[in-house]
Design an enzyme around this catalytic site. Sequence first.
Site, short mmCIF file in Angstrom:
data_model
loop_
_atom_site.label_atom_id
_atom_site.label_comp_id
_atom_site.label_asym_id
_atom_site.label_seq_id
_atom_site.Cartn_x
_atom_site.Cartn_y
_atom_site.Cartn_z
N ASP A 10 0.86 -1.20 0.00
CA ASP A 10 0.00 0.00 0.00
C ASP A 10 0.89 1.24 0.00
O ASP A 10 1.73 1.42 0.89
CB ASP A 10 -0.89 -0.03 1.25
CG ASP A 10 -1.90 1.10 1.28
OD1 ASP A 10 -1.92 1.91 0.33
OD2 ASP A 10 -2.67 1.19 2.25
N ASP A 103 -2.97 2.43 -5.71
CA ASP A 103 -1.76 2.34 -4.90
C ASP A 103 -1.74 1.11 -3.99
O ASP A 103 -0.95 1.05 -3.05
CB ASP A 103 -1.59 3.60 -4.05
CG ASP A 103 -2.71 3.78 -3.03
OD1 ASP A 103 -3.79 3.18 -3.22
OD2 ASP A 103 -2.51 4.51 -2.04
N GLU A 104 -2.58 0.12 -4.29
CA GLU A 104 -2.62 -1.09 -3.46
C GLU A 104 -2.68 -2.34 -4.33
O GLU A 104 -3.37 -2.35 -5.35
CB GLU A 104 -3.87 -1.10 -2.56
CG GLU A 104 -3.84 -0.15 -1.40
CD GLU A 104 -5.10 -0.29 -0.56
OE1 GLU A 104 -5.11 -1.11 0.37
OE2 GLU A 104 -6.09 0.41 -0.85
#
Length: 403
Positions: A10, A103-104
């Site tokens: 993350d 973003d993960e």
Amino acid sequence: MKEKIIGLVDGNNFFASCEILMNPSLKGKPVCVLSNNDGCVIARSYEAKKLGIRMGMPYFMAKREFPKAVYLSSNFGLYHDISMRMMQILRNYTDKLDIYSIDEAFLDLTGDDEIFGMNFNELAKLIRKDIENNLGLSVSVGIANSKILAKLAAQKAKDKQIFSYVIEKHLIKNEIENIPVEEIWGIGKNIAHSLRANGIFYADEILLKNDEFYKKNYGKKGLELKYELEGISVIPLTGIIEKPKSIQRTRAFPEFTKEKQYITAELAMHLHNVCKKLRENNLEACFISVMLRTKDFRVFGRELKLDFYTNSELILVKYVKILFESIYRSEIVYRASGLYAGGLRDIERIQMTLFDNKNENKAKNLSKVMDKLEDKYGKNIITLGQTGIKEIGNKHKRKMGLV
């Protein structure tokens, strides 16, 4: 059979970190990224958080209370490009990677301890260091036996500011003790309310009820929740990337404007970013629309259904200009623009035609060359004619207070 080991990577303050990465002079400053129309704060650097700037805080309020912070219009094209680079690094660790958000990503790390000759604490730190060294970004890494526990581990890594955390199976009960049910990934407001009505207030209390209770009250999803919290991986990682059904780019201008050349330059940037994403996903579009938002938030738009499919901005640019000309009015002050591509088809699933269109093939090949040049030398190294890209950059810099 080996027990599943799942990781979650993350990005930390991802949008703000991307902006700092592109402009190192922002490092150490309170940086805030604003929503599409500069309405509210959607990302903050650590320094901005320490100041007390809240997520979702209206821009006018944040600017008044925290005038020394740097406020940036969002640049989702940039964030997408950096995200794809991050995901490419993660593919060095597994061929089963599920991208959860920009973003993960979840990774199936089963057996990686033997492949890399290290325990999973060391592996989590290696992944972090790999991304930091190659991209200059900070990420948090959580590792556990299931997706839900990996998500929890990543959150613990962030909360403790140690940025890597492993939940070992024999310590699961201790790790989830006293964590309110609504803080567990996948438990929404309604489910949390229902669990509380049944006397379940904390995550470890979920394990106390038998399978029949979850089958009766919550069905398959309820059982999955219990098993995942027990460390049994039942939510699979497929490694399959779902392709988008449509692609759009919108952005608020750094300052209100009537200037035709500037607005067309912004639309040219949107078009290039949309087409680049189409090519990255092996998609073509047959439907486009252009949007202009005025200073007083009125929206004007036009759309066009094409009789062919393409992913080349060199072909679409003339249609974008036609749509723009049909809605632009020189006396109106504008605050934002946007471009949408729909009616997508997967190139990999279509039958090749016997006779190719030479002009279209030439345009597609030139577009691919533009992509390669950008990948090597940076965004906007080559543009569609005199699009005014430099002036756009300068105006955004002035808004940030950097020039």
